[in-house]
Design a protein around this motif. Structure first.
Motif, PDB file in Angstrom:
ATOM      1  N   GLY A 335       1.035  -1.374   0.140  1.00 12.78           N
ATOM      2  CA  GLY A 335      -0.109  -0.050   0.100  1.00 12.78           C
ATOM      3  C   GLY A 335       0.992   1.255  -0.004  1.00 12.78           C
ATOM      4  N   GLY A 336       2.231   1.274  -0.353  1.00 11.39           N
ATOM      5  CA  GLY A 336       3.029   2.194  -0.131  1.00 11.39           C
ATOM      6  C   GLY A 336       3.072   2.951  -1.523  1.00 11.39           C
ATOM      7  N   GLY A 337       2.369   2.898  -2.249  1.00 14.94           N
ATOM      8  CA  GLY A 337       2.126   3.713  -3.460  1.00 14.94           C
ATOM      9  C   GLY A 337       1.531   2.946  -4.883  1.00 14.94           C
ATOM     10  N   PRO A 338       1.381   3.585  -5.819  1.00 20.74           N
ATOM     11  CA  PRO A 338       0.814   2.970  -7.083  1.00 20.74           C
ATOM     12  C   PRO A 338       1.384   1.823  -7.541  1.00 20.74           C
ATOM     13  N   GLY A 339       0.889   0.880  -8.136  1.00 22.57           N
ATOM     14  CA  GLY A 339       1.344   0.018  -9.130  1.00 22.57           C
ATOM     15  C   GLY A 339       1.213  -0.044 -10.581  1.00 22.57           C
ATOM     16  N   VAL A 340       2.008  -0.238 -11.352  1.00 26.80           N
ATOM     17  CA  VAL A 340       1.768   0.034 -12.609  1.00 26.80           C
ATOM     18  C   VAL A 340       2.200  -1.184 -13.681  1.00 26.80           C
ATOM     19  N   LEU A 341       1.449  -1.621 -14.571  1.00 29.71           N
ATOM     20  CA  LEU A 341       1.554  -2.385 -15.642  1.00 29.71           C
ATOM     21  C   LEU A 341       1.763  -2.006 -16.796  1.00 29.71           C
ATOM     22  N   VAL A 342       3.104  -2.221 -17.701  1.00 24.80           N
ATOM     23  CA  VAL A 342       3.265  -1.489 -18.730  1.00 24.80           C
ATOM     24  C   VAL A 342       3.198  -2.776 -19.818  1.00 24.80           C
ATOM     25  N   GLY A 343       2.469  -2.374 -20.947  1.00 19.02           N
ATOM     26  CA  GLY A 343       2.121  -3.284 -22.101  1.00 19.02           C
ATOM     27  C   GLY A 343       2.493  -2.884 -23.488  1.00 19.02           C
ATOM     28  N   PHE A 344       2.636  -3.674 -24.558  1.00 17.67           N
ATOM     29  CA  PHE A 344       2.757  -2.998 -25.825  1.00 17.67           C
ATOM     30  C   PHE A 344       2.180  -3.858 -26.631  1.00 17.67           C
ATOM     31  N   LEU A 345       1.459  -2.921 -27.783  1.00 21.60           N
ATOM     32  CA  LEU A 345       1.092  -3.470 -28.909  1.00 21.60           C
ATOM     33  C   LEU A 345       2.114  -3.131 -29.971  1.00 21.60           C
ATOM     34  N   GLU A 346       2.703  -4.242 -30.489  1.00 23.20           N
ATOM     35  CA  GLU A 346       3.652  -4.295 -31.336  1.00 23.20           C
ATOM     36  C   GLU A 346       3.660  -4.487 -32.791  1.00 23.20           C
ATOM     37  N   GLY A 347       4.308  -4.041 -33.632  1.00 26.07           N
ATOM     38  CA  GLY A 347       4.133  -4.571 -35.004  1.00 26.07           C
ATOM     39  C   GLY A 347       2.615  -4.448 -35.617  1.00 26.07           C
ATOM     40  N   ARG A 348       2.340  -5.639 -35.930  1.00 25.59           N
ATOM     41  CA  ARG A 348       0.843  -5.876 -36.702  1.00 25.59           C
ATOM     42  C   ARG A 348      -0.055  -5.554 -35.728  1.00 25.59           C
ATOM     43  N   HIS A 349       0.166  -5.539 -34.377  1.00 29.41           N
ATOM     44  CA  HIS A 349      -1.082  -5.408 -33.325  1.00 29.41           C
ATOM     45  C   HIS A 349      -1.009  -3.631 -33.124  1.00 29.41           C
ATOM     46  N   ALA A 350       0.164  -3.208 -33.055  1.00 25.19           N
ATOM     47  CA  ALA A 350       0.154  -1.650 -33.141  1.00 25.19           C
ATOM     48  C   ALA A 350      -0.525  -0.980 -34.440  1.00 25.19           C
ATOM     49  N   ASP A 351      -0.457  -1.793 -35.584  1.00 20.31           N
ATOM     50  CA  ASP A 351      -1.254  -1.317 -36.625  1.00 20.31           C
ATOM     51  C   ASP A 351      -2.756  -1.538 -36.482  1.00 20.31           C
ATOM     52  N   ARG A 352      -3.234  -2.511 -36.085  1.00 19.03           N
ATOM     53  CA  ARG A 352      -4.452  -2.531 -35.617  1.00 19.03           C
ATOM     54  C   ARG A 352      -5.361  -1.907 -34.622  1.00 19.03           C
ATOM     55  N   GLY A 353      -4.134  -1.717 -33.478  1.00 18.39           N
ATOM     56  CA  GLY A 353      -4.621  -0.883 -32.367  1.00 18.39           C
ATOM     57  C   GLY A 353      -4.868   0.699 -32.849  1.00 18.39           C
ATOM     58  N   SER A 354      -3.982   1.091 -33.695  1.00 14.44           N
ATOM     59  CA  SER A 354      -4.044   2.513 -34.228  1.00 14.44           C
ATOM     60  C   SER A 354      -5.406   2.810 -34.780  1.00 14.44           C
ATOM     61  N   ARG A 355      -5.749   1.795 -35.447  1.00 19.51           N
ATOM     62  CA  ARG A 355      -7.017   2.102 -36.353  1.00 19.51           C
ATOM     63  C   ARG A 355      -8.217   2.099 -35.252  1.00 19.51           C
ATOM     64  N   MET A 356      -7.967   1.661 -33.981  1.00 21.30           N
ATOM     65  CA  MET A 356      -9.393   1.415 -33.115  1.00 21.30           C
ATOM     66  C   MET A 356      -9.547   2.781 -32.542  1.00 21.30           C
ATOM     67  N   THR A 357     -10.839   3.013 -31.839  1.00 21.36           N
ATOM     68  CA  THR A 357     -11.020   4.364 -31.038  1.00 21.36           C
ATOM     69  C   THR A 357     -10.194   3.960 -29.752  1.00 21.36           C
ATOM     70  N   ALA A 358     -10.014   5.156 -29.024  1.00 20.83           N
ATOM     71  CA  ALA A 358      -9.453   5.095 -28.055  1.00 20.83           C
ATOM     72  C   ALA A 358     -10.212   4.379 -27.196  1.00 20.83           C
ATOM     73  N   ALA A 359     -11.249   4.227 -26.850  1.00 18.36           N
ATOM     74  CA  ALA A 359     -12.142   3.543 -25.761  1.00 18.36           C
ATOM     75  C   ALA A 359     -11.987   2.366 -26.261  1.00 18.36           C
ATOM     76  N   ASP A 360     -12.279   1.689 -27.516  1.00 13.44           N
ATOM     77  CA  ASP A 360     -12.007   0.245 -27.733  1.00 13.44           C
ATOM     78  C   ASP A 360     -10.630  -0.290 -27.625  1.00 13.44           C
ATOM     79  N   ARG A 361      -9.627   0.544 -27.878  1.00  9.05           N
ATOM     80  CA  ARG A 361      -8.258   0.292 -27.708  1.00  9.05           C
ATOM     81  C   ARG A 361      -7.948  -0.126 -26.085  1.00  9.05           C
ATOM     82  N   ARG A 362      -8.268   0.775 -25.264  1.00  8.63           N
ATOM     83  CA  ARG A 362      -8.445   0.693 -23.982  1.00  8.63           C
ATOM     84  C   ARG A 362      -9.240  -0.636 -23.455  1.00  8.63           C
TER      85      ARG A 362
END
Length: 454
Positions: A335-362
Motif C-alpha cells: 500500500g506504499g504507492g501505486p502499481g503499474v503494468l506496462v504493455g506493448f502493442l507491437e508491429g501488426r498489433h500496433a497497426d490494428r490498435g492505431s485504427r481502433m477508437t481510444a475507448a475500444d483500444r483501452r
C-alpha cells in the motif's frame, strides 16, 4: 538572424546530446537544434495518478550496456531493478505456462525446438562482424531473405516458430517477414546474443533509471545550457567541403561540421543541397521504423505481487503480447504507492490498435490484462498510452531496421560521413544498436570523427 558555430547537432536525443557534450568539453562551439519542445528523443517521461514517474518511451538498461551505465553514473543518476519476483506467464500456441526462472514449461518437442533454433541463431549472429555486417560469411544469402524465411527453415515445430515471431515483435516491433535475416543476426550479435536481448535479470530489461530514463537527456541538456535550442526543426542543409548552413525556418546556423542524430527516416526528410549521394539516399529509404503503442496502466497498488505474479507476461494470441511490472521506484506491495503494468502493442498489433477508437483500444488492453492477472486488472486508476508512429519527430519505435537487400548493397553508408555531415543515432552503433547504449556509442564516435580523441 543567422549565426555561426563550429558544430551543429541535429536532434537532442541521447546520441545528439552525448556528441554535443563531448565536443563542448573538447573546446568546440556547439549548437544543438531540437524540433520538439523537450529533449530526450525516444525517451520521454510523465507522471501517473497517485504520484510516481513512468516512462512512455525507452526505459531499460542492462548489465552489459557499459556506455550508458557509465554515463548514468557520471551524471549522478541511479538505477533500480525491474521487479521479477513471482511467477511469469507465457501463452503460446493455445497453451499457458505459469513459471519461475527463465524458461516456460511447454511440451518437450517445443522446448527442444526453441533451444536448437536459438543455438543456430546465436551461432549465426556471432559470425556477423559488427563493424561491417555486410562482410559476414554468407551475407548475400542472409540479406536476400527475410528473417521469417530463415526461421521457417530453422524452427521445426509450429509453437517454436510462433515463439520466435513473438520474440521478433517484442525486440524489433515488427514482424519477421519485414526485416532482413542479416539485420536480425547483426542486431542480436550487437547485444551479445539472444538471451541478452530478451532476459530481464541479466539482460536488457534488468534495470530502470530512478526518475525515468529521460533524466539522462535532461541532465546532459542542463550541462549544455543555452547551446540546446528547442522548437527548431531543421528543414534544410546546404553543404560543401568547407562546411554547411543548417536552416530552421527563417533562421540559419553555419558550421564546419553537422551531426545528424535523428532516426534514418527523419534524416531523409531534411532537404540537402546539393542532394546526398544516391547510395545514402537508397539506404535510408530501406530502413523504416518499427511500430509500437506503449501503454502504462496504474492501480492503487501492485496487486499482482500479492497474488504471486511477477507482472511479466507474454502471449502470441493477445494483442498486448508483452507486459512488465512498471511500478515506480519507491512503491511497495503493502500500500506504499501505486502499481503499474506496462504493455506493448507491437508491429501488426500496433497497426490494428492505431485504427481502433481510444475507448475500444483501452477496453482491449484491460481485457488482455485481466486475462493475464485476473479481474482486478479491469479497474485502473490511470491509463497512459503513446503511439510512437504518430509522433512527428520519431514516426515509430523502438528503432529503424534494414529490409532485405539493404545491408549488402548500401550498408557501408550507414556511418560514412559525407563532406561535413556526420551520422549518429542508435541505429549506427556497433554494440547494442537500437538501445540507449548504442546511442551513447554513436555520439562518442562522431565526436571522435570531428576531433575528440578516442
Amino acid at each position: 538572424m543567422d549565426s555561426s558555430v563550429d558544430v551543429v547537432v541535429v536532434g537532442a536525443g541521447v546520441a545528439g546530446l552525448v556528441a554535443a557534450r563531448e565536443l563542448t568539453r573538447a573546446g568546440h562551439d556547439v549548437r544543438v537544434l531540437e524540433a520538439r519542445d523537450r529533449v530526450g528523443g525516444r525517451l520521454q517521461g510523465t507522471t501517473i495518478a497517485g504520484g510516481g514517474s513512468i516512462e512512455v518511451g525507452g526505459q531499460w538498461v542492462g548489465p552489459t550496456q557499459h556506455h550508458v551505465l557509465a554515463l548514468i553514473r557520471e551524471l549522478g543518476l541511479q538505477t533500480f531493478p525491474t521487479h521479477v519476483a513471482g511467477r511469469h506467464i507465457a501463452e503460446l500456441g493455445g497453451a499457458r505456462s505459469d513459471y519461475s526462472g527463465r524458461i516456460p514449461r511447454f511440451d518437450p518437442a517445443t522446448l527442444v525446438d526453441i533451444a536448437q533454433t536459438q543455438w543456430r541463431l546465436d551461432r549465426m549472429a556471432a559470425r556477423v562482424p559488427l563493424e561491417d555486417p555486410w562482410r559476414a560469411p554468407g551475407a548475400d544469402r542472409l540479406d536476400s531473405q527475410t528473417f521469417d524465411t530463415w526461421l521457417r527453415r530453422t524452427a521445426r515445430t509450429p509453437r517454436g516458430r510462433t515463439f520466435f515471431r513473438l520474440i521478433t515483435e517484442a525486440v524489433f516491433s515488427t514482424g519477421p517477414e519485414d526485416l532482413s535475416a542479416l539485420w536480425a543476426g547483426f542486431y542480436i550479435g550487437a547485444a551479445g546474443g539472444l538471451d541478452a536481448l530478451i532476459d530481464t535479470a541479466g539482460g536488457a530489461q534488468q534495470d530502470r533509471v530512478v526518475g525515468g530514463a529521460q533524466t539522462i537527456a535532461i541532465e546532459m541538456a542542463r550541462e549544455l545550457g543555452d547551446r540546446v535550442v528547442l522548437g527548431s526543426p531543421v528543414t534544410g542543409i546546404e553543404w560543401d567541403v568547407a562546411g554547411a548552413r543548417v536552416r530552421t525556418g527563417a533562421r540559419a546556423v553555419s558550421a564546419r561540421h553537422v551531426v545528424i542524430a535523428v532516426p534514418p527516416p527523419l534524416a531523409s526528410r531534411i532537404r540537402y543541397s546539393p542532394g546526398l549521394p544516391g547510395d545514402r539516399d537508397q539506404l535510408v529509404q530501406r530502413m523504416p521504423m518499427g511500430r509500437v503503442i506503449k501503454i502504462n496502466v496504474a492501480y492503487p497498488e501492485p496487486f499482482w505481487r500479492a497474488d504471486g505474479w511477477s507482472g511479466q507476461a507474454n502471449s502470441d494470441a493477445r494483442p498486448l503480447g508483452t507486459v512488465f511490472d512498471n511500478t515506480p521506484h519507491g512503491s511497495t506491495s503493502d500500500g506504499g504507492g501505486p502499481g503499474v503494468l506496462v504493455g506493448f502493442l507491437e508491429g501488426r498489433h500496433a497497426d490494428r490498435g492505431s485504427r481502433m477508437t481510444a475507448a475500444d483500444r483501452r477496453a482491449q488492453v484491460l481485457e488482455d490484462l485481466a486475462g493475464y492477472f485476473g479481474p482486478r486488472a479491469r479497474s485502473p486508476v490511470d491509463y497512459v498510452e503513446l503511439d510512437w508512429a504518430e509522433e512527428e519527430y520519431s514516426r515509430g519505435c523502438y528503432g529503424a531496421f534494414a529490409t532485405p537487400g539493404t545491408l549488402t548493397r548500401f550498408g557501408p553508408h550507414l556511418r560514412r560521413e559525407i563532406g561535413p555531415i556526420h551520422w549518429a543515432g542508435t541505429e549506427t552503433a556497433t554494440r547494442w544498436a537500437g538501445y540507449m547504449d548504442g546511442a551513447v556509442e554513436s555520439g562518442r564516435r562522431v565526436a571522435g570523427e570531428i576531433g575528440v580523441p578516442g
